[in-house]
Write a protein that holds these residues in place. Structure first.
Motif, PDB file in Angstrom:
ATOM      1  N   HIS A 152       0.793  -1.106  -0.140  1.00 15.62           N
ATOM      2  CA  HIS A 152      -0.109   0.165  -0.018  1.00 15.62           C
ATOM      3  C   HIS A 152       0.714   1.219   0.146  1.00 15.62           C
ATOM      4  O   HIS A 152       1.931   1.264   0.567  1.00 15.62           O
ATOM      5  N   GLN A 153       0.391   2.315  -0.788  1.00 14.35           N
ATOM      6  CA  GLN A 153       1.007   3.474  -0.778  1.00 14.35           C
ATOM      7  C   GLN A 153       1.532   4.100   0.534  1.00 14.35           C
ATOM      8  O   GLN A 153       2.515   4.785   0.826  1.00 14.35           O
ATOM      9  N   LEU A 154       0.886   3.957   1.646  1.00 19.86           N
ATOM     10  CA  LEU A 154       0.813   4.365   2.727  1.00 19.86           C
ATOM     11  C   LEU A 154       1.101   3.448   3.724  1.00 19.86           C
ATOM     12  O   LEU A 154       1.142   3.839   5.094  1.00 19.86           O
ATOM     13  N   ARG A 155       1.857   2.471   3.454  1.00 20.82           N
ATOM     14  CA  ARG A 155       2.298   1.577   4.563  1.00 20.82           C
ATOM     15  C   ARG A 155       3.259   2.115   5.607  1.00 20.82           C
ATOM     16  O   ARG A 155       3.000   1.669   6.793  1.00 20.82           O
ATOM     17  N   LEU A 156       4.269   2.881   5.210  1.00 14.92           N
ATOM     18  CA  LEU A 156       5.199   3.155   6.177  1.00 14.92           C
ATOM     19  C   LEU A 156       4.548   4.187   6.934  1.00 14.92           C
ATOM     20  O   LEU A 156       4.711   4.286   8.392  1.00 14.92           O
ATOM     21  N   ASP A 157       3.556   5.164   6.711  1.00 12.55           N
ATOM     22  CA  ASP A 157       2.991   5.941   7.472  1.00 12.55           C
ATOM     23  C   ASP A 157       1.813   5.316   8.269  1.00 12.55           C
ATOM     24  O   ASP A 157       1.643   5.513   9.617  1.00 12.55           O
ATOM     25  N   ILE A 158       1.189   4.292   7.935  1.00 13.86           N
ATOM     26  CA  ILE A 158       0.110   3.331   8.711  1.00 13.86           C
ATOM     27  C   ILE A 158       0.897   2.528   9.767  1.00 13.86           C
ATOM     28  O   ILE A 158       0.484   2.836  10.890  1.00 13.86           O
ATOM     29  N   LEU A 159       2.181   2.078   9.469  1.00  8.19           N
ATOM     30  CA  LEU A 159       2.979   1.476  10.489  1.00  8.19           C
ATOM     31  C   LEU A 159       3.483   2.500  11.666  1.00  8.19           C
ATOM     32  O   LEU A 159       3.469   2.039  12.708  1.00  8.19           O
ATOM     33  N   LYS A 160       3.664   3.585  11.146  1.00  9.31           N
ATOM     34  CA  LYS A 160       4.207   4.597  12.101  1.00  9.31           C
ATOM     35  C   LYS A 160       3.081   4.883  13.282  1.00  9.31           C
ATOM     36  O   LYS A 160       3.503   4.931  14.525  1.00  9.31           O
ATOM     37  N   PHE A 161       2.140   4.894  12.725  1.00  8.84           N
ATOM     38  CA  PHE A 161       0.684   5.445  13.407  1.00  8.84           C
ATOM     39  C   PHE A 161       0.369   4.333  14.519  1.00  8.84           C
ATOM     40  O   PHE A 161      -0.118   4.287  15.589  1.00  8.84           O
ATOM     41  N   LEU A 162       0.454   2.941  13.684  1.00  4.85           N
ATOM     42  CA  LEU A 162       0.312   1.614  14.553  1.00  4.85           C
ATOM     43  C   LEU A 162       1.194   1.469  15.671  1.00  4.85           C
ATOM     44  O   LEU A 162       0.731   0.945  16.867  1.00  4.85           O
TER      45      LEU A 162
END
Length: 289
Positions: free
Chosen positions: A276-286
């Protein structure tokens, strides 16, 4: 008469129209008024020696207005150079009396678009009565996004005179589910509307989707393939926060999340083509949770 007046004063007069891409007709889709009439207006203004025209719009909408791109386009990309970004942040934090304890080591890239920096400062210390001391980290960003989403829900509720926020909350969750399904983190306007407005007979004046989309810094309209209008997040950090929130709500435990096939494929797989294009941003907030 205007031209005669400014000419006599040895001045110039500018006609400015901001954000052409935010103009709509009876729906939340892009209005054709500009492609039909804007160039005629520009040509008329161009007949006068001291009159000038300036407009702003997202670059992706240029081809939806002009069949031939104007030669005098100027693209503004935000504050991408670190020295400029540091200077900008210092001015805002000084004005809003915000002391950043880790300013020199903090990641300021989230503020390269000034609108988000202005929003952040106003949410932290809009009264500017006393100095606020904070540290810029993921927890801070998480809190600011949570507070802003809460503020948007209340404003939409008030604007539409809704008894409850339930439909707004559900809309954010449903739209996030759709954004997560699409690895490019974009959805059509109809998909966005369906997430918030369950009643197909709802008028645009009462549309929750329209109220959320217009005037806030969470979602924006954009154009792909010239005429295909879509909705996306204003910034990757905003999208990462909302999609992480959606996943946290869908999977109460980390074990459930890690076992989910889509999460494995889109977020933690070893195949970049599936990410997913936002995978790194998703992981940061998870992780920050």
């Amino acid at each position: 008469k205007i031209n005669e007046f400014v000419s006599a004063q040895n001045k110039r007069c500018f006609f400015i129209i901001d954000a052409l891409n935010e103009t709509t007709k009876s729906s939340i889709g892009f209005s054709s008024i500009w492609s039909d009439h804007l160039q005629d207006l520009i040509n008329q203004i161009g007949l006068f020696s001291h009159l000038y025209f300036i407009c702003t719009l997202r670059t992706s909408y240029v081809d939806s207005i002009w069949s031939i791109r104007p030669s005098n386009l100027v693209e503004i990309r935000g504050f991408e150079k670190l020295p400029q970004l540091n200077a900008l942040c210092k001015k805002y934090f000084l004005f809003y009396k915000i002391n950043i304890s880790n300013f020199h080591t903090a990641d300021l890239s989230v503020f390269k678009i000034p609108l988000l920096l202005d929003l952040y400062c106003r949410l932290i210390n809009e009264p500017r009565i006393q100095q606020k001391d904070i540290s810029l980290d993921m927890k801070t960003y998480l809190n600011i996004f949570e507070n802003y989403i809460s503020k948007v829900r209340k404003e939409v509720q008030r604007k539409l005179n809704l008894q409850k926020q339930k439909l707004i909350v559900t809309g954010f969750s449903q739209s996030s589910a759709r954004f997560f399904q699409n690895n490019e983190a974009i959805i059509s306007i109809d998909e966005f509307s369906d997430a918030f407005d369950t009643d197909n007979s709802l008028t645009t004046d009462n549309s929750i989707a329209r109220a959320v989309l217009e005037g806030y810094l969470i979602f924006i309209k954009d154009v792909i393939n010239h005429n295909n209008e879509i909705v996306k997040h204003t910034q990757q950090e905003v999208g990462g926060y909302l999609l992480a929130k959606y996943l946290n709500e869908k999977f109460p435990s980390i074990d459930e999340l890690l076992k989910d096939a889509q999460f494995q494929e889109k977020i933690i797989s070893n195949n970049p083509s599936l990410h997913h294009q936002l995978r790194l941003d998703i992981l940061k907030f998870l992780i920050s949770k």
